[in-house]
Motif scaffolding. Structure first.
Motif, PDB file in Angstrom:
ATOM      1  N   ARG A  21       0.799  -1.224  -0.078  1.00 40.00           N
ATOM      2  CA  ARG A  21      -0.116   0.041  -0.022  1.00 40.00           C
ATOM      3  C   ARG A  21       0.941   1.203  -0.022  1.00 40.00           C
ATOM      4  O   ARG A  21       0.607   2.346  -1.070  1.00 40.00           O
ATOM      5  CB  ARG A  21      -0.925   0.153   1.309  1.00 40.00           C
ATOM      6  N   ASP A  24       2.359   1.729  -3.769  1.00 39.00           N
ATOM      7  CA  ASP A  24       1.142   2.443  -4.408  1.00 39.00           C
ATOM      8  C   ASP A  24       1.281   3.922  -4.251  1.00 39.00           C
ATOM      9  O   ASP A  24       1.071   4.519  -5.310  1.00 39.00           O
ATOM     10  CB  ASP A  24      -0.181   1.816  -4.257  1.00 39.00           C
ATOM     11  N   TYR A  25       1.463   4.254  -2.896  1.00 35.54           N
ATOM     12  CA  TYR A  25       1.233   5.733  -2.590  1.00 35.54           C
ATOM     13  C   TYR A  25       2.349   6.452  -3.141  1.00 35.54           C
ATOM     14  O   TYR A  25       2.319   7.444  -3.803  1.00 35.54           O
ATOM     15  CB  TYR A  25       0.891   5.962  -1.308  1.00 35.54           C
ATOM     16  N   ARG A  28       2.585   7.244  -7.013  1.00 36.97           N
ATOM     17  CA  ARG A  28       1.556   8.331  -7.211  1.00 36.97           C
ATOM     18  C   ARG A  28       1.799   9.631  -6.887  1.00 36.97           C
ATOM     19  O   ARG A  28       1.311  10.698  -7.305  1.00 36.97           O
ATOM     20  CB  ARG A  28       0.206   7.965  -6.575  1.00 36.97           C
ATOM     21  N   LYS A  96       4.421  -6.066  -8.852  1.00 37.68           N
ATOM     22  CA  LYS A  96       3.725  -4.729  -9.088  1.00 37.68           C
ATOM     23  C   LYS A  96       4.501  -3.861 -10.144  1.00 37.68           C
ATOM     24  O   LYS A  96       3.580  -3.203 -10.931  1.00 37.68           O
ATOM     25  CB  LYS A  96       3.833  -4.006  -7.719  1.00 37.68           C
ATOM     26  N   GLY A 100       2.310  -3.024 -13.535  1.00 34.12           N
ATOM     27  CA  GLY A 100       2.231  -1.741 -14.002  1.00 34.12           C
ATOM     28  C   GLY A 100       3.124  -1.092 -15.192  1.00 34.12           C
ATOM     29  O   GLY A 100       2.823  -0.001 -15.308  1.00 34.12           O
ATOM     30  N   ARG A 102       6.176  -0.648 -15.169  1.00 37.44           N
ATOM     31  CA  ARG A 102       6.968   0.446 -14.756  1.00 37.44           C
ATOM     32  C   ARG A 102       8.466   0.347 -15.140  1.00 37.44           C
ATOM     33  O   ARG A 102       9.040  -0.882 -15.230  1.00 37.44           O
ATOM     34  CB  ARG A 102       6.924   0.325 -13.069  1.00 37.44           C
TER      35      ARG A 102
END
Length: 228
Positions: A21, A24-25, A28, A96, A100, A102
């Protein structure tokens, strides 16, 4: 999340789910956030170095490299121990990034570390988007040139393996100039995939852990004496 205090260093302990989590923050956010693997060797060095202790205490997200650190902090949760021993953070983190799409940039102190790091990461995920890589021992121009080259590739994540104190100096000089969202710092020659560790490495690690536990015992004894 729990706070840990080991050899005078304040760290955070997140489960893998909680840590994802946070990731994810970070992805962003509009600034570079720092994640660092913490080793027993690193904590022993930090006990003797106020500068290193301050550096580790200000990392945005810390990840224990082995379960001995949890035990030293008095945390005996079986699920957390399993997560650390299986290095589930790295596995989920790289998954992740792949999901994504990335982009990643690899940065190390030496060419040998660079080869080791890339092999380690690909042992978890073979389809990583590594857009660039560099070892500082091959730097012929100033660090600003390297940062500009890195930023031009627009990586979402920088993964580094730079030894202390070069790591701390490079961080102080350059982290505000990076356009990446996350800077993940590994430590020295640590390779987290267990099957990649040879016998010599394991013997050295065993001796280091014994020294770590003695230092933790002595630290607690000193703390108890001060409270009497």
């Amino acid at each position: 999340m729990r706070h840990m205090h080991v050899l005078g260093v304040e760290l955070q302990d997140y489960t893998v789910r909680e840590a994802m989590r946070k990731v994810d923050y970070f992805l962003r956010d509009n600034k570079v956030s720092t994640i660092a693997y913490i080793t027993t060797r690193g904590l022993m060095a930090a006990e003797e170095s106020p500068e290193l202790k301050d550096f580790l205490s200000n990392i945005d997200l810390t990840v224990a490299a082995d379960s001995d650190i949890l035990h030293a902090a008095g945390i005996a949760n079986r699920n957390r121990v399993k997560e650390i021993e299986n290095d589930e953070f790295m596995e989920e983190f790289l998954k992740k990034l792949v999901r994504g799409k990335r982009k990643m940039y690899l940065l190390t102190g030496t060419k040998e570390q660079l080869q080791e790091l890339e092999q380690c990461l690909k042992s978890y995920q073979g389809n990583l988007r590594i857009v660039g890589s560099f070892s500082l021992d091959e730097l012929e121009k100033d660090e600003d040139y390297l940062i500009n080259e890195m930023n031009g590739l627009m990586p979402d994540v920088v993964i580094s393996n730079i030894s202390s104190p070069q790591r701390e100096v490079f961080f102080e000089n350059n982290h505000m100039k990076m356009n990446a969202r996350i800077w993940l710092m590994l430590k020295d020659k640590v390779v987290h995939a267990t099957h990649k560790k040879d016998i010599i490495w394991r013997l050295g690690d065993m001796l280091s852990k014994k020294l770590f536990h003695r230092k933790v015992e002595r630290y607690h004894e000193r703390e108890d004496d001060l409270q009497k």
